[in-house]
Design a protein around this motif. Sequence first.
Motif, PDB file in Angstrom:
ATOM      1  N   THR A  43       0.819  -1.291   0.064  1.00  0.00           N
ATOM      2  CA  THR A  43       0.047   0.084   0.100  1.00  0.00           C
ATOM      3  C   THR A  43       0.934   1.281  -0.132  1.00  0.00           C
ATOM      4  OG1 THR A  43      -0.063   0.338   2.420  1.00  0.00           O
ATOM      5  CG2 THR A  43      -1.657  -1.222   1.289  1.00  0.00           C
ATOM      6  N   VAL A  44       0.142   2.524  -0.280  1.00  0.00           N
ATOM      7  CA  VAL A  44       0.986   3.651  -0.157  1.00  0.00           C
ATOM      8  C   VAL A  44       1.347   3.669   1.221  1.00  0.00           C
ATOM      9  CG1 VAL A  44       0.521   6.286  -0.040  1.00  0.00           C
ATOM     10  CG2 VAL A  44      -0.415   4.763  -1.943  1.00  0.00           C
ATOM     11  N   GLY A  45       0.673   3.495   2.370  1.00  0.00           N
ATOM     12  CA  GLY A  45       1.199   3.735   3.564  1.00  0.00           C
ATOM     13  C   GLY A  45       2.605   2.933   3.796  1.00  0.00           C
ATOM     14  N   ASP A  46       2.617   1.525   3.493  1.00  0.00           N
ATOM     15  CA  ASP A  46       3.799   0.791   3.479  1.00  0.00           C
ATOM     16  C   ASP A  46       5.145   1.581   2.738  1.00  0.00           C
ATOM     17  OD1 ASP A  46       2.175  -1.374   4.504  1.00  0.00           O
ATOM     18  OD2 ASP A  46       2.141  -2.150   2.716  1.00  0.00           O
ATOM     19  N   LEU A  47       4.763   2.146   1.704  1.00  0.00           N
ATOM     20  CA  LEU A  47       5.765   2.704   0.762  1.00  0.00           C
ATOM     21  C   LEU A  47       6.448   4.031   1.602  1.00  0.00           C
ATOM     22  CD1 LEU A  47       7.565   3.237  -1.687  1.00  0.00           C
ATOM     23  CD2 LEU A  47       5.457   4.416  -2.545  1.00  0.00           C
ATOM     24  N   LEU A  48       5.471   4.769   2.231  1.00  0.00           N
ATOM     25  CA  LEU A  48       5.758   6.144   2.830  1.00  0.00           C
ATOM     26  C   LEU A  48       6.403   5.684   4.445  1.00  0.00           C
ATOM     27  CD1 LEU A  48       2.846   8.463   1.926  1.00  0.00           C
ATOM     28  CD2 LEU A  48       5.127   8.219   0.705  1.00  0.00           C
ATOM     29  N   HIS A  49       6.065   4.861   4.804  1.00  0.00           N
ATOM     30  CA  HIS A  49       6.781   4.355   5.961  1.00  0.00           C
ATOM     31  C   HIS A  49       8.208   3.734   5.900  1.00  0.00           C
ATOM     32  CE1 HIS A  49       2.692   5.356   7.658  1.00  0.00           C
ATOM     33  NE2 HIS A  49       3.591   5.441   9.136  1.00  0.00           N
ATOM     34  N   THR A  50       8.674   3.661   4.781  1.00  0.00           N
ATOM     35  CA  THR A  50      10.230   3.366   4.550  1.00  0.00           C
ATOM     36  C   THR A  50      10.918   4.429   4.067  1.00  0.00           C
ATOM     37  OG1 THR A  50       9.364   1.100   3.718  1.00  0.00           O
ATOM     38  CG2 THR A  50      11.448   1.560   3.187  1.00  0.00           C
ATOM     39  N   LEU A  51      11.745   4.682   5.312  1.00  0.00           N
ATOM     40  CA  LEU A  51      12.395   6.108   5.005  1.00  0.00           C
ATOM     41  C   LEU A  51      13.806   6.123   4.210  1.00  0.00           C
ATOM     42  CD1 LEU A  51      11.945   7.393   8.600  1.00  0.00           C
ATOM     43  CD2 LEU A  51      10.649   7.693   6.647  1.00  0.00           C
ATOM     44  N   PRO A  52      14.075   7.148   3.624  1.00  0.00           N
ATOM     45  CA  PRO A  52      15.279   6.975   3.071  1.00  0.00           C
ATOM     46  C   PRO A  52      16.419   6.628   3.855  1.00  0.00           C
ATOM     47  CG  PRO A  52      14.391   9.317   2.628  1.00  0.00           C
ATOM     48  CD  PRO A  52      13.497   8.502   3.699  1.00  0.00           C
ATOM     49  N   ARG A  53      17.359   5.822   3.129  1.00  0.00           N
ATOM     50  CA  ARG A  53      18.588   5.431   3.866  1.00  0.00           C
ATOM     51  C   ARG A  53      19.361   6.743   4.261  1.00  0.00           C
ATOM     52  NH1 ARG A  53      23.687   3.834   1.685  1.00  0.00           N
ATOM     53  NH2 ARG A  53      22.445   3.940  -0.479  1.00  0.00           N
ATOM     54  N   ARG A  54      19.469   7.670   3.712  1.00  0.00           N
ATOM     55  CA  ARG A  54      20.118   8.913   3.812  1.00  0.00           C
ATOM     56  C   ARG A  54      19.683  10.129   2.813  1.00  0.00           C
ATOM     57  NH1 ARG A  54      24.257   9.637  -0.043  1.00  0.00           N
ATOM     58  NH2 ARG A  54      24.727   7.609  -1.306  1.00  0.00           N
ATOM     59  N   TYR A  55      20.318  11.180   3.144  1.00  0.00           N
ATOM     60  CA  TYR A  55      19.860  12.383   2.156  1.00  0.00           C
ATOM     61  C   TYR A  55      21.240  12.687   1.493  1.00  0.00           C
ATOM     62  CZ  TYR A  55      15.713  12.240   4.695  1.00  0.00           C
ATOM     63  OH  TYR A  55      14.319  11.828   5.236  1.00  0.00           O
ATOM     64  N   ARG A  56      21.128  13.293   0.270  1.00  0.00           N
ATOM     65  CA  ARG A  56      22.405  13.759  -0.642  1.00  0.00           C
ATOM     66  C   ARG A  56      22.105  15.399  -0.518  1.00  0.00           C
ATOM     67  NH1 ARG A  56      26.912  14.617  -1.886  1.00  0.00           N
ATOM     68  NH2 ARG A  56      27.872  14.294  -3.856  1.00  0.00           N
ATOM     69  N   GLN A  57      23.035  15.992  -0.018  1.00  0.00           N
ATOM     70  CA  GLN A  57      22.949  17.374   0.069  1.00  0.00           C
ATOM     71  C   GLN A  57      23.729  18.066  -1.015  1.00  0.00           C
ATOM     72  OE1 GLN A  57      23.728  17.411   4.632  1.00  0.00           O
ATOM     73  NE2 GLN A  57      23.141  19.385   4.214  1.00  0.00           N
ATOM     74  N   HIS A  58      23.270  19.042  -1.763  1.00  0.00           N
ATOM     75  CA  HIS A  58      24.091  19.946  -2.674  1.00  0.00           C
ATOM     76  C   HIS A  58      25.458  20.264  -1.965  1.00  0.00           C
ATOM     77  CE1 HIS A  58      21.442  19.630  -6.190  1.00  0.00           C
ATOM     78  NE2 HIS A  58      20.477  20.158  -5.423  1.00  0.00           N
ATOM     79  N   GLY A  59      26.581  19.994  -2.693  1.00  0.00           N
ATOM     80  CA  GLY A  59      27.777  20.501  -2.064  1.00  0.00           C
ATOM     81  C   GLY A  59      28.287  19.374  -1.025  1.00  0.00           C
ATOM     82  N   GLN A  60      27.704  18.463  -0.623  1.00  0.00           N
ATOM     83  CA  GLN A  60      27.939  17.295   0.119  1.00  0.00           C
ATOM     84  C   GLN A  60      29.130  16.639  -0.352  1.00  0.00           C
ATOM     85  OE1 GLN A  60      25.043  14.725   1.433  1.00  0.00           O
ATOM     86  NE2 GLN A  60      26.505  13.527   2.987  1.00  0.00           N
ATOM     87  N   ARG A  61      30.174  16.529   0.481  1.00  0.00           N
ATOM     88  CA  ARG A  61      31.301  15.777  -0.010  1.00  0.00           C
ATOM     89  C   ARG A  61      31.366  14.368   0.184  1.00  0.00           C
ATOM     90  NH1 ARG A  61      36.239  19.700   1.332  1.00  0.00           N
ATOM     91  NH2 ARG A  61      35.590  21.564   0.386  1.00  0.00           N
ATOM     92  N   TYR A  62      32.022  13.418  -0.402  1.00  0.00           N
ATOM     93  CA  TYR A  62      31.886  11.882  -0.301  1.00  0.00           C
ATOM     94  C   TYR A  62      33.318  11.770   0.573  1.00  0.00           C
ATOM     95  CZ  TYR A  62      27.978   9.390  -2.643  1.00  0.00           C
ATOM     96  OH  TYR A  62      27.064   8.862  -2.910  1.00  0.00           O
ATOM     97  N   ASP A  63      33.154  10.853   1.434  1.00  0.00           N
ATOM     98  CA  ASP A  63      34.483  10.516   2.072  1.00  0.00           C
ATOM     99  C   ASP A  63      35.270   9.086   1.269  1.00  0.00           C
ATOM    100  OD1 ASP A  63      36.448   9.524   3.696  1.00  0.00           O
ATOM    101  OD2 ASP A  63      35.630  10.023   5.337  1.00  0.00           O
ATOM    102  N   LYS A  64      36.348   9.454   0.602  1.00  0.00           N
ATOM    103  CA  LYS A  64      36.686   8.199  -0.261  1.00  0.00           C
ATOM    104  C   LYS A  64      36.792   6.830   0.709  1.00  0.00           C
ATOM    105  CE  LYS A  64      39.523  10.720  -3.388  1.00  0.00           C
ATOM    106  NZ  LYS A  64      41.069  11.002  -4.142  1.00  0.00           N
ATOM    107  N   ARG A  65      37.078   7.120   2.022  1.00  0.00           N
ATOM    108  CA  ARG A  65      37.407   5.832   3.031  1.00  0.00           C
ATOM    109  C   ARG A  65      35.729   5.055   3.212  1.00  0.00           C
ATOM    110  NH1 ARG A  65      40.042   9.147   7.652  1.00  0.00           N
ATOM    111  NH2 ARG A  65      38.250  10.460   6.984  1.00  0.00           N
ATOM    112  N   GLU A  66      34.853   6.026   3.273  1.00  0.00           N
ATOM    113  CA  GLU A  66      33.747   5.445   3.370  1.00  0.00           C
ATOM    114  C   GLU A  66      32.783   4.713   1.831  1.00  0.00           C
ATOM    115  OE1 GLU A  66      31.177   8.227   4.867  1.00  0.00           O
ATOM    116  OE2 GLU A  66      32.136   8.442   6.856  1.00  0.00           O
ATOM    117  N   LEU A  67      33.340   4.864   0.891  1.00  0.00           N
ATOM    118  CA  LEU A  67      32.972   4.320  -0.216  1.00  0.00           C
ATOM    119  C   LEU A  67      33.450   2.738  -0.373  1.00  0.00           C
ATOM    120  CD1 LEU A  67      33.615   7.018  -2.918  1.00  0.00           C
ATOM    121  CD2 LEU A  67      31.312   6.385  -2.036  1.00  0.00           C
TER     122      LEU A  67
END
Length: 757
Positions: free
Chosen positions: A31-55
Motif C-alpha cells: 500500500t501507499v502507507g507501506d511505501l511512505l513508512h520506509t524512510l530514505p537511507r540517507r539524504y544527499r545534500q548539494h555540495g556534500q562531499r564523499y569521504d573516499k574511505r567510506e565508499l
Amino acid sequence: MTAFVTTDTVLGEVLDAGLAERINTAFGHRTVGDLLHTLPRRYRQHGQRYDKRELVEGERVTIIGTVTTSTTRNYTTKQGQSREMLTLTVEDEDTTFKVVYFAGRKIKFMLPVGTVAMFDGTVSRFRQSLDLTHPEFLVLHSVSGPGRELKGSGDLAALARLSAEIDAEGGPSLFDRPLLPIYSASKSVTSWDLLGAVVTAIRALVPVVDPLDDTVLAAGGLMGLDEALRKAHLPETVKDADRAGYRLRFDEAIALQLLLGARRRAVARDPAPASPVRPDGVRAAMEARMPFELTAGQTAVLEEISTDLALDEPMNRLLQGEVGSGKTIVALLAMLQVVDAGRQCVMLAPTEVLATQHHRSLTAMLGDLGERGRLGAADEATRVVLLTGSMSTAERRAALLDIVTGEAGIVVGTHALIQDSVDFFDLGLVVVDEQHRFGVRQRDRLRAKGRDGTVPHLLVMTATPIPRTIAMTVFGDLEVSELDELPGGRRPISTSVVPARDKPRWVQRVWERVREEVEAGHRAYIVCARIDADTGDAPGGTSGGDDDRGSDRPPLVAAVDLYEYLSTGPLAGLRLGLMHGRLPPEEKESTMSAFAAGDLDVLVSTTVIEVGVDVPEATVMVVMDADRFGVSQLHQLRGRVGRGGLPGLCLLVTNAREGGKSMERLGAVAATTDGFVLAQLDLVQRREGDVLGDAQSGALASLRLLSVVDDGEVIEIARRHAEEILDSDPGLDQHPALAERVRRLSGSDESDYLFKY
C-alpha cells in the motif's frame, strides 16, 4: 491512477503496474502507507562531499559533479561492430570519479565538459581511481545554460519527466531540492524508482488523519502525521527530516506499547490462584536449613515475587540477572510458596540437558523436603518430577500420573510440558528459564493449563541480561526484576584471549593449564563451535568479523576431532568425556552426570552446556574458535566455572587477526564480567533479532523504523502516553485509528480478544 489516494490505497492503483509489482516483490510494500513508512537511507545534500574511505566497492552511489575532462576511443566489439568508448572525469567537490560509457557516441554530446550532472551507478576501484561504469545520468545544468529540458538515461530520465511535470505545476524541481532522498535499492528497484514512486504517491495523497490527540502531539512536541509522511521524504532541512523520522518511530512505539499494555490488562482480567506465604510450610523449612544467606538483591526480588504471588491477579514478572547471581534459589523459594498453598509449579527449560540439570539441582537443594511419599521424607515435603520427550513410556506414564493427581508439587521439563496430553491437578506458577529460547505462544499454552478458569502466575528468568528500556519493549507485558550482584562465595573469573594464529605455542600452554587444574582436583570444560567436520559454524554464534574472512583461515575445531586428539595427546591419562547434541539423551545424561560426580576430569562439548549446568568443581572454561560466538553467549559459557568458591579461568582461543573486529569483541569480553555491559555491546554489534531471538513476537518483527536498541527514549515516552490512553479508553473506542494500528501489529484475532471489555 485513482483520484482519491489514502495510505491504504494499493500501490497498483497509483503507480505503473510493473513498478508496483517490483516494489512489492523486493520490499513487501503493498500500500501507499507501506511505501511512505520506509524512510530514505540517507539524504544527499548539494555540495556534500564523499569521504573516499567510506565508499565500498560494489556499492551503488549517487554523485552530483562537474564534467572536467572528456575523451573518446574507438574500438571494435567481438561481433565486429565499431563502438566509441567515452571516458569522463567528474569532480564531486574534492572527490574525483572516472565515468566510463562503452557506447558513448551519443552520450558525449549530452555530457560535454562543464556540464553539471547527476550520476547513479556502482563503484569500482582500480588502483587509486574510483570508477563508475555506464551509470545512469541526469543533466542538471548544461553548458548551454539553464532553461533547457532535463536530459538523462534510465530511471533518472523517467524521474526527470516527473520533475518536469512538477515544474509545470509551479512546484520546485526535485533536483533543486536542498536534500535529495537516497533509498535502499534492490536488483530490480533502484533508489530513483523509489523516489519516483514516493513523489507520485505524495502528490496524490489526500490529507492523512492523525491517530494521535492534539494533547499527545503538544506534549511530545510531535509533528503531525500528514506533514511527517511528506517531510520524511522531501524535507527542506535536516531538522525537518529528523522531526519527521522521530514522529514515525513514535507511532510504531506507541502502537507497540498499546499492544503490550493491553496484554497486561487482559491477563489481569482473569483470576489467579492467590498463594500467600505460610510461616509453617515447606518454604519456611527450606529457608531454615539453607547453609547460606540470601544477598540483599535476592531478598528484595523474592519479596517482590512473594507479594505478587499472594494476590489473586496473575503475576507476570521477568527476573534477569548476572550469570551465577542466584536466580534458581529465588525461583525455588517462590515455587515452594505456591506449593504451600496446595498448588503445583512448572519449571520449563529450553533443552533436556538443562531440564535434567534443574531437576537434579532442585532435588539436591530440597533433600528430604523433595521426597514426598518416600521413606524418610520430611513432614512438609513435596515431590519434584522430571518430564522430557525422551523418557520411556513407563517413566512418562508415572510422571504424568504424579502430575495429574497432584503428588508432584514441582514439575521440571521441556517443550513436552506444553503438549495437550499433559494435565495438571492445580497449576499455580509457571517458571520459564531462558525466555529468549521460547516464543510467546509456547509460554501462553502453559498458562492456559490453569484450573477452573484461573491463570497461573508467571515468572520468566534469563541469564542473558537485556538493558531495561529494551526489556520494557521486548517483554513489555512483564514487570522487570534484576539481580546485579553475586552471592557470597563466588570468586571472580579471569578471562584471557589466546591468539592461536599468531602465537600457536600459547595453545599448548592452554592444555598444560587444563592439566594443572585437574591435578589440583578441579575439572574443565572445553567447548567447540561444531560437532565434527560435517557440521557448520557455532549454533547461535557469529561467522566472524569481516576482517577474518579468507582462505588462509584454519577450519573450525570440531568437538569429536579435538576429543580424540586430546585423549591421546596433550591430555592423555586424564579422564575425558564427549558431549554434543547428536548423542542420544541417555548418553548425554550419563556423560553429564559422570562429569558432575567427578568420574570425568574434562568435558569436551558443544554449546549444550551453555546455560544452567552447575558443577562447582569446574574451574576452567576453554572456548575454541571463540570469535564464532556472540558476546552474550561467551559470557554464558564463562559463567559455567567459578561457581564453587574457587577462582575461575576462561581461555578464549581464536584464529582471528590481531586488530580486527572479532579480536576487539573478544577483548571486550575479557575486559569485564558485567553482563549488562556486554549485553549492550552485543546488541550494538549484532542484529537485534540475533540477540533477542524468539523473545521477539510477530509484533516486534513487523516494526519497520523503531529500533529497540537505539530508540529507548522514544519507547519510554510512548509507553507513558499509551498507559494514559488505556487508562481512559481501555477498549480504544475513542481512538479507532490507533486501534487499527494495534490490530495490524497483533493480528485481528488477538486484537479482538485484548479489547473485548
